[in-house]
Scaffold this active site. Structure first.
Site, short mmCIF file in Angstrom:
data_model
loop_
_atom_site.label_atom_id
_atom_site.label_comp_id
_atom_site.label_asym_id
_atom_site.label_seq_id
_atom_site.Cartn_x
_atom_site.Cartn_y
_atom_site.Cartn_z
N LYS A 138 0.82 -1.14 -0.14
CA LYS A 138 0.01 0.00 -0.05
C LYS A 138 0.87 1.24 0.04
O LYS A 138 0.75 2.19 -0.86
CB LYS A 138 -1.02 -0.18 1.22
CG LYS A 138 -1.97 -0.93 1.07
CD LYS A 138 -2.88 -1.36 2.23
CE LYS A 138 -3.63 -2.37 2.27
NZ LYS A 138 -4.72 -2.82 3.44
N GLN B 278 -4.37 -1.86 9.63
CA GLN B 278 -4.20 -2.95 9.16
C GLN B 278 -4.91 -3.97 9.99
O GLN B 278 -4.33 -4.16 11.29
CB GLN B 278 -2.73 -3.27 8.64
CG GLN B 278 -2.69 -4.79 7.81
CD GLN B 278 -3.50 -4.39 6.31
OE1 GLN B 278 -3.56 -3.47 5.90
NE2 GLN B 278 -3.68 -5.65 5.82
N ASP C 107 -10.94 2.60 4.41
CA ASP C 107 -11.14 1.11 4.21
C ASP C 107 -12.95 0.91 4.13
O ASP C 107 -13.13 -0.32 4.00
CB ASP C 107 -10.62 0.44 5.44
CG ASP C 107 -9.46 -0.25 5.18
OD1 ASP C 107 -9.11 -0.65 4.24
OD2 ASP C 107 -8.54 -0.58 6.32
N1 GUN Z 1 -6.89 -7.00 6.40
C1 GUN Z 1 -7.21 -7.65 5.21
N2 GUN Z 1 -8.08 -7.01 4.37
C2 GUN Z 1 -7.74 -5.87 4.96
C3 GUN Z 1 -8.30 -4.39 4.35
O1 GUN Z 1 -8.93 -4.16 3.22
N3 GUN Z 1 -7.96 -3.34 5.09
C4 GUN Z 1 -7.32 -3.44 6.52
N4 GUN Z 1 -7.18 -2.32 7.10
N5 GUN Z 1 -6.84 -4.79 6.91
C5 GUN Z 1 -7.36 -5.64 6.12
#
Ligand code: GUN
Length: 291
Positions: A52, A96, A119
């Site tokens: 990211k 995350q 998100d």
């Molecule tokens: N863990 C697995 N997928 C995601 C996501 O799309 N965003 C976040 N913040 N954590 C995750």
């Protein structure tokens, strides 16, 4: 059978965002700024967050990575989120997941400002999404919709079977596919660990979204000819033959399912690639809306 090339579509989405970001900069405006919080040292989370941050750099976004050790207290983490909420320079915030046991994911998600929740996990965004109001759509479901749109896959009137009911993927994609939109109007069945006759239900599906997190779960005997199969799974399976010591496996037994499909996403290079592109789209949107 056509492969839905997530890498290719993600690249086109990212090129568009990079151009838009270049224009912002030329106009003397600040580029989008994503703040990512990573707790602990989960290998997969490390990889996702690094990717990211790297993508932010590619697009000319600003990014800030904030790391905490596994032992961080809930209060410390919530305090950092509140700081980022107040920080005018930050457009998007993501924490995350998963988080260590001492931290409530619910509290964390509820503490992120809904305006910065790129998100799309905050109840305010989920609520708006359900009502069809403008909202940040969670990145993986959003990425799936972008893939369907790019390949002009007809969804209207189709029977979509979603396997998995997580807040991140299964539940939101089942809602989105049912809505009255160009990538919706499906009749949707949500399946989960208590579903009976899963195979029979899958055999009736025009579109299957496999999002349960069990490697190679969906096999050829569960898929009708001409189906569209979207594989959300991305599990690390030990593999001594690989340099990293593991192979990435989707929820679909690709080799046997693919020949039956009209369209199928590969793993890697399918939904995963789209997820980051969708997050970048949300972050751009957050920047535009805030400035
Ligand atoms: N863990 C697995 N997928 C995601 C996501 O799309 N965003 C976040 N913040 N954590 C995750």
């Amino acid at each position: 059978m056509q492969i839905l090339d997530g890498k290719l579509v993600a690249q086109t989405v990212k090129e568009d965002l990079k151009q838009k970001t270049d224009i912002l900069k030329r106009e003397g405006k600040k580029p989008p700024h994503l703040a990512a919080i990573l707790v602990g040292h989960n290998g997969a989370s490390e990889t996702y967050v690094a990717s990211k941050v790297r993508t932010c750099e590619e697009l000319g976004y600003q990014s800030t990575l904030i790391r905490f050790e596994t032992e961080v207290t809930e209060d410390e983490l919530l305090q950092k989120i509140r700081e980022l909420n107040q920080d005018d320079g930050v457009d998007g915030i993501l924490v995350q997941l998963p988080l260590p046991a001492q931290i409530s994911e619910e509290k964390v998600i509820n503490t992120i400002s809904a305006q910065k929740d790129v998100d799309g996990f905050h109840p305010a965004n989920i609520g708006k999404m359900i009502q069809g109001q403008p909202a940040y759509i969670p990145a993986t479901p959003y990425g799936i919709l972008l893939l369907l749109e790019y390949y002009k896959i007809e969804t209207k009137g189709k029977h979509a079977v979603v396997i998995g009911r997580s807040n991140i993927v299964g539940r939101p994609i089942s809602i989105l596919l049912s809505q009255n939109t160009p990538t919706g109007n499906c009749t949707v069945t949500i399946c989960h660990s208590h579903t009976r006759n899963l195979k029979d239900i899958c055999l009736q599906a025009d579109i299957i979204v496999a999002a349960l997190g069990k490697p190679e779960f969906l096999t050829a005997d569960m898929v009708k000819d001409g189906a569209v199969v979207i594989d959300v799974g991305i599990t690390r399976v030990p593999d001594a033959g690989k340099k990293k010591g593991y192979a990435l496996k989707g929820d679909v037994h690709f080799e046997t399912v693919a020949p039956k499909c009209n369209y199928i996403t590969p793993v890697p290079g399918g939904v995963g690639a789209m997820t980051i592109a969708a997050l970048m789209k949300n972050t751009y949107l957050a920047a535009i809306q805030r400035n």
